[in-house]
Design an enzyme around this catalytic site. Structure first.
Site, PDB file in Angstrom:
ATOM      1  N   LYS A 125       0.816  -1.218   0.000  1.00 55.21           N
ATOM      2  CA  LYS A 125       0.000   0.000   0.000  1.00 55.21           C
ATOM      3  C   LYS A 125       0.847   1.265   0.000  1.00 55.21           C
ATOM      4  O   LYS A 125       0.315   2.368  -0.158  1.00 55.21           O
ATOM      5  CB  LYS A 125      -0.950  -0.016   1.203  1.00 55.21           C
ATOM      6  CG  LYS A 125      -1.937  -1.180   1.185  1.00 55.21           C
ATOM      7  CD  LYS A 125      -2.785  -1.206   2.432  1.00 55.21           C
ATOM      8  CE  LYS A 125      -3.706  -2.417   2.452  1.00 55.21           C
ATOM      9  NZ  LYS A 125      -2.971  -3.693   2.588  1.00 55.21           N
ATOM     10  N   LYS A 160      -8.303   1.053   6.250  1.00 57.32           N
ATOM     11  CA  LYS A 160      -7.669  -0.258   6.351  1.00 57.32           C
ATOM     12  C   LYS A 160      -6.282  -0.132   6.966  1.00 57.32           C
ATOM     13  O   LYS A 160      -5.647   0.932   6.891  1.00 57.32           O
ATOM     14  CB  LYS A 160      -7.596  -0.939   4.987  1.00 57.32           C
ATOM     15  CG  LYS A 160      -7.008  -0.105   3.862  1.00 57.32           C
ATOM     16  CD  LYS A 160      -7.209  -0.798   2.525  1.00 57.32           C
ATOM     17  CE  LYS A 160      -6.762   0.086   1.372  1.00 57.32           C
ATOM     18  NZ  LYS A 160      -6.989  -0.554   0.050  1.00 57.32           N
ATOM     19  N   ARG A 210      -7.425  -8.044 -10.364  1.00 56.40           N
ATOM     20  CA  ARG A 210      -6.050  -8.470 -10.101  1.00 56.40           C
ATOM     21  C   ARG A 210      -5.362  -8.702 -11.440  1.00 56.40           C
ATOM     22  O   ARG A 210      -5.805  -9.527 -12.239  1.00 56.40           O
ATOM     23  CB  ARG A 210      -6.040  -9.747  -9.255  1.00 56.40           C
ATOM     24  CG  ARG A 210      -4.712 -10.514  -9.215  1.00 56.40           C
ATOM     25  CD  ARG A 210      -3.524  -9.714  -8.719  1.00 56.40           C
ATOM     26  NE  ARG A 210      -3.718  -9.110  -7.418  1.00 56.40           N
ATOM     27  CZ  ARG A 210      -3.443  -9.733  -6.263  1.00 56.40           C
ATOM     28  NH1 ARG A 210      -3.002 -10.978  -6.275  1.00 56.40           N
ATOM     29  NH2 ARG A 210      -3.616  -9.104  -5.118  1.00 56.40           N
ATOM     30  N   ARG A 224     -12.278  -9.753  -9.188  1.00 59.54           N
ATOM     31  CA  ARG A 224     -12.751 -10.346  -7.937  1.00 59.54           C
ATOM     32  C   ARG A 224     -13.954  -9.525  -7.487  1.00 59.54           C
ATOM     33  O   ARG A 224     -13.813  -8.360  -7.095  1.00 59.54           O
ATOM     34  CB  ARG A 224     -11.636 -10.338  -6.894  1.00 59.54           C
ATOM     35  CG  ARG A 224     -10.435 -11.189  -7.306  1.00 59.54           C
ATOM     36  CD  ARG A 224      -9.220 -10.911  -6.459  1.00 59.54           C
ATOM     37  NE  ARG A 224      -8.797  -9.521  -6.578  1.00 59.54           N
ATOM     38  CZ  ARG A 224      -7.847  -8.974  -5.812  1.00 59.54           C
ATOM     39  NH1 ARG A 224      -7.250  -9.688  -4.897  1.00 59.54           N
ATOM     40  NH2 ARG A 224      -7.516  -7.713  -5.984  1.00 59.54           N
ATOM     41  N   ARG A 232     -15.550  -5.827   0.725  1.00 63.82           N
ATOM     42  CA  ARG A 232     -14.244  -6.363   0.352  1.00 63.82           C
ATOM     43  C   ARG A 232     -14.394  -7.391  -0.765  1.00 63.82           C
ATOM     44  O   ARG A 232     -15.334  -8.185  -0.772  1.00 63.82           O
ATOM     45  CB  ARG A 232     -13.581  -7.006   1.564  1.00 63.82           C
ATOM     46  CG  ARG A 232     -13.373  -6.050   2.726  1.00 63.82           C
ATOM     47  CD  ARG A 232     -12.954  -6.780   3.989  1.00 63.82           C
ATOM     48  NE  ARG A 232     -13.986  -7.693   4.454  1.00 63.82           N
ATOM     49  CZ  ARG A 232     -13.829  -8.539   5.465  1.00 63.82           C
ATOM     50  NH1 ARG A 232     -12.687  -8.580   6.124  1.00 63.82           N
ATOM     51  NH2 ARG A 232     -14.820  -9.340   5.833  1.00 63.82           N
ATOM     52  N   ASP A 272      -3.659  -4.453  -7.977  1.00 64.13           N
ATOM     53  CA  ASP A 272      -5.106  -4.370  -7.784  1.00 64.13           C
ATOM     54  C   ASP A 272      -5.613  -3.065  -8.374  1.00 64.13           C
ATOM     55  O   ASP A 272      -5.114  -1.989  -8.032  1.00 64.13           O
ATOM     56  CB  ASP A 272      -5.461  -4.456  -6.301  1.00 64.13           C
ATOM     57  CG  ASP A 272      -5.071  -5.786  -5.686  1.00 64.13           C
ATOM     58  OD1 ASP A 272      -4.900  -6.765  -6.447  1.00 64.13           O
ATOM     59  OD2 ASP A 272      -4.927  -5.856  -4.444  1.00 64.13           O
ATOM     60  N   GLU A 280      -3.187  -1.183  -5.028  1.00 62.44           N
ATOM     61  CA  GLU A 280      -2.093  -1.888  -4.367  1.00 62.44           C
ATOM     62  C   GLU A 280      -1.169  -2.503  -5.411  1.00 62.44           C
ATOM     63  O   GLU A 280      -1.601  -2.862  -6.506  1.00 62.44           O
ATOM     64  CB  GLU A 280      -2.610  -3.008  -3.448  1.00 62.44           C
ATOM     65  CG  GLU A 280      -3.388  -2.523  -2.240  1.00 62.44           C
ATOM     66  CD  GLU A 280      -3.701  -3.652  -1.262  1.00 62.44           C
ATOM     67  OE1 GLU A 280      -3.038  -4.715  -1.327  1.00 62.44           O
ATOM     68  OE2 GLU A 280      -4.618  -3.476  -0.446  1.00 62.44           O
ATOM     69  N   ASN A 282       1.200  -5.721  -5.202  1.00 61.12           N
ATOM     70  CA  ASN A 282       1.511  -6.853  -4.339  1.00 61.12           C
ATOM     71  C   ASN A 282       2.795  -7.536  -4.792  1.00 61.12           C
ATOM     72  O   ASN A 282       2.847  -8.117  -5.876  1.00 61.12           O
ATOM     73  CB  ASN A 282       0.360  -7.860  -4.362  1.00 61.12           C
ATOM     74  CG  ASN A 282      -0.930  -7.255  -3.830  1.00 61.12           C
ATOM     75  OD1 ASN A 282      -1.148  -7.227  -2.627  1.00 61.12           O
ATOM     76  ND2 ASN A 282      -1.763  -6.753  -4.726  1.00 61.12           N
TER      77      ASN A 282
END
Length: 323
Positions: A125, A160, A210, A224, A232, A272, A280, A282
């Site tokens: 993040k 978050k 993703r 997703r 979420r 994301d 994000e 990852n």
């Protein structure tokens, strides 16, 4: 090419063989004839300037309830291994950070994927904040007044933990939410770390995308979609994976960040994207390979190992022209 590969991961007994990306990376490594070893982060040892792991030879198979065999433990000198896959799940805490410091002692002579220094310096993040024009309105702070002002401006927000994962501790806070003060108290009592607040993006109802990048190049995506009544989209909390394609904006985002990912040795990355925004990057233990494989009829794990082999050869011959 025959490689000796050690996978630093959560114990193989805990994985979901129908969804886990490390599982198919291991299967592909075996298919290529690599020698594959398994160890968990607590098995990592630094002694007398050597990085060792109490590791076990591993065999994998797609059989539920019988998906692995581990041999007798041996003390493995990681400087004698060709590739280490850094694949344990977050949380990205001091334990995780310590493993990156230890693995730096063997990288790049032993190719660590992803580069441990870059993993440490690119928390999901926070790393995204280094790129212009990609994020939704975002605040990172422990200052309660600043968080209140951010909600007053954007009304509907997401709160978050800065170093959380899997959707844990993620809250949608609407303008009339009477739990707002309590949430801020909870965050401050649970951790000294700042929180991250972002404007709520209603496009998430259509899917939190993703996208997988291999050495800086986008190779596939899934959406997703959150379950009904859930803010979420993480698959850990009921998000459903559906087939997705890359939009013009997705490609633009990937072209913005891709060269820097490759430069930093971040070979396997999952980003994301919600609507037009990157939320994000990852780099610790990205997932999504199996889901994309099923929808697109591809083998992303084979593409990852193809690229790892190229990178491995480059560490052996630094003068070789990079592709």
């Amino acid at each position: 090419m025959k490689l000796k590969v050690a996978i630093q991961m959560d114990h193989v007994s805990t994985i979901d063989i129908d969804g886990d990306s490390t599982f198919v990376l291991g299967l592909e490594a075996e298919r290529r004839g690599y020698e594959v070893w398994h160890y968990t982060p607590p098995d990592l040892i630094f002694r007398d300037r050597k990085v060792l792991a109490r590791a076990q030879p591993m065999k994998l198979r797609r059989e539920k309830g019988n998906h692995f065999t581990l041999g007798a433990p041996e003390m493995l000198d990681l400087s004698k291994v060709d590739v280490v896959l850094l694949r344990q799940d977050p949380p990205f805490d001091m334990s995780y950070i310590t493993t990156t410091h230890l693995l730096e002692h063997v990288h790049p002579k032993t190719l660590v994927v992803n580069d441990p220094a870059s993993v440490r310096n690119a928390p999901e993040k926070l790393y995204v904040t280094h790129f212009d024009g990609v994020m939704p309105p975002t605040l990172i702070t422990s200052d309660v007044r600043a968080i209140r002002e951010f909600r007053d401006e954007h009304k509907d927000i997401i709160l978050k933990p800065l170093f959380g994962n899997g959707g844990a501790g993620v809250f949608r806070v609407r303008p009339d939410d009477e739990n707002f003060a309590s949430l801020l108290e909870m965050f401050s009592q649970k951790s000294r770390e700042p929180v991250i607040a972002q404007r709520y993006l209603p496009e998430v109802r259509k899917g939190d995308k993703r996208i997988i990048l291999i050495d800086g190049k986008a190779v596939g995506a899934i959406d997703r979609v959150p379950a009904a009544g859930e803010a979420r989209s993480n698959m850990h909390v009921g998000g459903k994976a559906v087939k997705a394609s890359l939009t013009k904006r997705d490609i633009e985002l990937c072209e913005t960040i891709g060269p820097e990912l490759a430069r930093r040795g971040l070979i396997f990355v999952g980003i994301d994207v919600i609507g037009d925004y990157l939320t994000e990057i990852n780099v610790t233990s990205p997932t999504g390979l199996q889901q994309i494989n099923r929808f697109d009829g591809v083998s992303l794990e084979a593409q990852i190992w193809d690229r790892i082999e190229v990178r491995y050869q480059e560490t052996r011959d630094p003068q070789r022209e990079k592709k």
